[in-house]
Design an enzyme around this catalytic site. Structure first.
Site, PDB file in Angstrom:
ATOM      1  N   ASP A   6       0.910  -1.324   0.086  1.00 22.71           N
ATOM      2  CA  ASP A   6       0.283  -0.256   0.015  1.00 22.71           C
ATOM      3  C   ASP A   6       0.744   1.412  -0.053  1.00 22.71           C
ATOM      4  OD1 ASP A   6      -2.085   2.149   0.593  1.00 22.71           O
ATOM      5  OD2 ASP A   6      -2.745   1.184   2.179  1.00 22.71           O
ATOM      6  N   GLU A  97      -2.803   0.255  -4.196  1.00 20.97           N
ATOM      7  CA  GLU A  97      -2.796  -0.878  -3.057  1.00 20.97           C
ATOM      8  C   GLU A  97      -3.028  -1.850  -3.783  1.00 20.97           C
ATOM      9  OE1 GLU A  97      -4.861  -1.717  -0.238  1.00 20.97           O
ATOM     10  OE2 GLU A  97      -6.612  -0.601  -0.308  1.00 20.97           O
TER      11      GLU A  97
END
Length: 339
Positions: A6, A97
């Site tokens: 992420d 992400e």
């Protein structure tokens, strides 16, 4: 083994990369509503979704960076391409992400997965100039929780012993996909931690007005059989484009012109995809943060720009935006595609 990677404060990180003078400062990305805040801004109390004018009134030291949608989309494509160089088993969660299944790489042990995640973070920093936090675990829930714990710009690896020890103690309100309303219902039933789910069946949870899919997920989390499968994305269901209008406006020519540009940009983004559009949705964001979607129906699927522009403009008129009283700060279109 799964990696959840992420990119930290994605929009802000792109702005800091492109303008190093922003590094270490309380930066927010607008327009009108905070789309992303740096960790320095978050420390002050700024959060995404906050009206920008309210944030600036309370924290005049904030630095506002312009929202650059096309730049973020381009960087996102580069990020996902880099993920897929590690493994083809990539499930994007958003533009910054994704879950990566690295079970087949180097024996698939947790230690090797941690090494792969560390190498991935270094590559993203070196090649894209972005900080990425990563979590490594057997299942999606713990990989996601680990990457959240790793922020900012860190790595957390969860082995089997740690998972077994931590799982029963997880607050149900912190579980991925459990919103405030569901958490409230669970708390009313005396379920505060995962361990409190002991003895509960799916049917009993449904009787407490927990949606059946959520009830199944909760029981699976309790039993340690929750989702560990990366799902590869199928053909896109839509293609979209948005344009920031800067200062709030209800000027007819500006809004209409932006939609025309958005239709052309959306068609360009289809690239080699031969599918025609089946519907045109017009998206408007107002200066108070509210959003509005107006659907435009097509008589038959088409990629004809003139037809799509006409339908988009007709959908725009149905919003009565000129008489709304609020100003438009972002206008966009989404072209629905057949399966």
């Amino acid at each position: 083994m799964l990696i959840h990677a992420d990119a930290d404060a994605f929009f802000v990180s792109v702005e800091v990369r492109d303008d190093p003078h922003l590094r270490g400062r309380p930066v927010v990305v607008g327009p009108q509503v905070v789309a992303c805040a740096s960790y320095e801004a978050r420390a002050l109390g700024v959060h995404a979704g906050m009206p920008l004018r309210h944030a600036l009134r309370r924290w005049p030291e904030l630095v506002v960076a312009e929202f650059r949608g096309e730049t973020y989309e381009s960087v996102s494509a580069d990020l996902m391409a880099l993920f897929r160089e590690v493994t083809p088993l990539v499930e994007p969660g958003s533009m910054e992400e994704a879950f990566l299944d690295v079970s087949a790489l180097d024996g698939g042990s947790v230690d090797e997965a941690g090494r792969i995640a560390a190498d991935l973070r270094r590559r993203v920093r070196r090649e894209l100039g972005l900080p990425v936090s990563a979590g490594v675990a057997r299942a999606k829930l713990f990989a996601k929780l680990a990457s959240r714990r790793a922020k900012p710009d860190g790595l957390v690896v969860v082995d089997a012993d740690t998972e077994a020890r931590v799982r029963p103690r997880l607050p149900v309100a912190d579980l991925w996909g459990v919103g405030p309303m569901t958490a409230g219902k669970l708390h009313d039933a005396g379920i505060v931690h995962v361990a409190d789910l002991c003895g509960w069946t799916v049917e009993a949870l449904v009787e407490r007005r927990i949606a059946k899919p959520q009830a199944k997920n909760l029981v699976a989390i309790r039993d340690g059989t929750d989702d560990a499968t990366v799902k590869l994305p199928g053909p896109r269901k839509s293609v979209s484009s948005t344009i920031s209008l800067g200062r709030p406006t209800r000027q007819r020519s500006r809004v209409r012109e932006s939609l025309q540009h958005n239709v052309i940009r959306a068609l360009d983004r289809l690239g080699d995809d031969p599918r025609p559009a089946t519907r045109v949705d017009v998206h408007l964001r107002f200066d108070d943060g509210a959003t509005l979607v107006s659907q435009g129906a097509l008589e038959e699927p088409t990629r004809d720009p003139a037809t799509l522009v006409g339908v988009a403009l007709a959908a725009l008129e149905r919003t009565a935006y000129e008489d709304d009283g609020r100003g438009i700060v972002v206008a966009g279109v989404a072209l629905a595609l057949p399966a």
